[in-house]
Design an enzyme around this catalytic site. Structure first.
Site, PDB file in Angstrom:
ATOM      1  N   LYS A 171       0.825  -1.216   0.000  1.00 46.07           N
ATOM      2  CA  LYS A 171       0.000   0.000   0.000  1.00 46.07           C
ATOM      3  C   LYS A 171       0.862   1.270   0.000  1.00 46.07           C
ATOM      4  CE  LYS A 171      -3.947  -2.177   2.267  1.00 46.07           C
ATOM      5  NZ  LYS A 171      -5.047  -1.971   3.228  1.00 46.07           N
TER       6      LYS A 171
ATOM      7  N   TYR B 288     -12.363  -2.136  -4.135  1.00 43.32           N
ATOM      8  CA  TYR B 288     -12.942  -2.260  -2.799  1.00 43.32           C
ATOM      9  C   TYR B 288     -14.475  -2.184  -2.797  1.00 43.32           C
ATOM     10  CZ  TYR B 288      -8.392  -2.155  -0.438  1.00 43.32           C
ATOM     11  OH  TYR B 288      -7.137  -2.461   0.031  1.00 43.32           O
TER      12      TYR B 288
ATOM     13  N   ASN C   9      -1.968   0.098   6.684  1.00 40.82           N
ATOM     14  CA  ASN C   9      -1.547  -1.189   7.261  1.00 40.82           C
ATOM     15  C   ASN C   9      -0.622  -1.985   6.331  1.00 40.82           C
ATOM     16  OD1 ASN C   9      -3.482  -2.030   5.479  1.00 40.82           O
ATOM     17  ND2 ASN C   9      -4.656  -3.254   6.929  1.00 40.82           N
TER      18      ASN C   9
ATOM     19  N   HIS D 157      -2.144  -5.414   1.577  1.00 36.54           N
ATOM     20  CA  HIS D 157      -3.443  -6.074   1.428  1.00 36.54           C
ATOM     21  C   HIS D 157      -3.214  -7.530   1.045  1.00 36.54           C
ATOM     22  CE1 HIS D 157      -7.480  -6.979  -0.114  1.00 36.54           C
ATOM     23  NE2 HIS D 157      -6.855  -7.548  -1.136  1.00 36.54           N
TER      24      HIS D 157
ATOM     25  N   GLU E  36      -9.300 -10.396  -7.843  1.00 33.74           N
ATOM     26  CA  GLU E  36      -8.366  -9.303  -7.554  1.00 33.74           C
ATOM     27  C   GLU E  36      -7.129  -9.374  -8.442  1.00 33.74           C
ATOM     28  OE1 GLU E  36      -9.679  -8.786  -2.862  1.00 33.74           O
ATOM     29  OE2 GLU E  36      -7.616  -9.321  -3.343  1.00 33.74           O
TER      30      GLU E  36
HETATM   31  P1  CMP Z   1      -7.518  -4.510   3.350  1.00 34.00           P
HETATM   32  O1  CMP Z   1      -7.045  -5.891   3.655  1.00 34.00           O
HETATM   33  O2  CMP Z   1      -6.863  -3.814   2.206  1.00 34.00           O
HETATM   34  O3  CMP Z   1      -9.110  -4.516   3.111  1.00 34.00           O
HETATM   35  C1  CMP Z   1      -9.941  -3.398   3.370  1.00 34.00           C
HETATM   36  C2  CMP Z   1      -9.199  -2.288   4.039  1.00 34.00           C
HETATM   37  O4  CMP Z   1      -9.987  -1.293   4.660  1.00 34.00           O
HETATM   38  C3  CMP Z   1      -8.387  -2.864   5.173  1.00 34.00           C
HETATM   39  O5  CMP Z   1      -7.302  -3.615   4.655  1.00 34.00           O
HETATM   40  C4  CMP Z   1      -8.019  -1.621   5.968  1.00 34.00           C
HETATM   41  O6  CMP Z   1      -6.791  -1.049   5.585  1.00 34.00           O
HETATM   42  C5  CMP Z   1      -9.134  -0.636   5.598  1.00 34.00           C
HETATM   43  N1  CMP Z   1      -9.901  -0.186   6.772  1.00 34.00           N
HETATM   44  C6  CMP Z   1      -9.974   1.069   7.213  1.00 34.00           C
HETATM   45  N2  CMP Z   1     -10.760   1.140   8.298  1.00 34.00           N
HETATM   46  C7  CMP Z   1     -11.182  -0.121   8.561  1.00 34.00           C
HETATM   47  C8  CMP Z   1     -12.026  -0.700   9.567  1.00 34.00           C
HETATM   48  N3  CMP Z   1     -12.583   0.040  10.527  1.00 34.00           N
HETATM   49  N4  CMP Z   1     -12.234  -2.027   9.522  1.00 34.00           N
HETATM   50  C9  CMP Z   1     -11.679  -2.805   8.537  1.00 34.00           C
HETATM   51  N5  CMP Z   1     -10.892  -2.298   7.556  1.00 34.00           N
HETATM   52  C10 CMP Z   1     -10.638  -0.963   7.576  1.00 34.00           C
END
Ligand code: CMP
Length: 142
Positions: free
Chosen positions: A10, A50, A113, A116, A127
């Site tokens: 990311k 998403y 984070n 993904h 994806e």
């Molecule tokens: P990812 O695995 O990319 O899938 C969805 C993304 O939404 C997740 O990682 C997080 O980085 C982002 N996200 C932001 N806020 C939240 C939340 N409250 N709960 C879950 N995902 C979140």
């Protein structure tokens, strides 16, 4: 049991210059890189990727964040890829991620984070095709 998953390094991973470290962790865990590129997502591309989270309160911020800078989608291959990759990266919230996982080591927040990972074989296939054509996958498949 599927053998492919999609990772995205990311914008925070790229910004913090962690691409090398994170890819090393991934390949040391036994994943093979099938296809990889560095790209900056458009709003339409991130929004489509998403789409499943469209109704969630964090959707708008998530799309904004994922378009804020370049990212690195990577198609990975390994036996039991989806589950093993999710173990390697740890919980979505880095505060809840286990010691030694990529998110625990490098992530700052639930949004930033670092990486993904697909959550099912079905989503992994969707994806991967979001970012890579069949031709790109075949050409890079060794
Ligand atoms: P990812 O695995 O990319 O899938 C969805 C993304 O939404 C997740 O990682 C997080 O980085 C982002 N996200 C932001 N806020 C939240 C939340 N409250 N709960 C879950 N995902 C979140």
């Amino acid at each position: 049991m599927g053998n492919r998953t999609l990772a995205i390094l990311k914008p925070d991973c790229v910004e913090k210059n962690l691409i090398g470290q994170v890819i090393t962790k991934i390949t040391e865990a036994g994943f093979k890189i099938v296809a990889m590129k560095m790209t900056r997502l458009t709003e339409a591309s991130a929004g489509g990727f998403y789409e499943v989270h469209k109704e969630r309160p964090f959707y708008t911020d998530l799309v904004k964040y994922m378009t804020s800078g370049p990212c690195v989608p990577i198609a990975l291959e390994k036996e039991n890829a989806v589950e093993d990759f999710r173990k390697l990266i740890g919980a979505t919230n880095p505060k809840e991620a286990e010691e030694g996982t990529i998110r625990r080591m490098y992530a700052d927040s639930i949004e930033a984070n670092v990486v993904h990972g697909s959550d099912s074989d079905e989503n992994a296939a969707k994806e991967i095709s979001h970012f890579f054509s069949r031709k790109e996958l075949l050409e890079n498949y060794g």
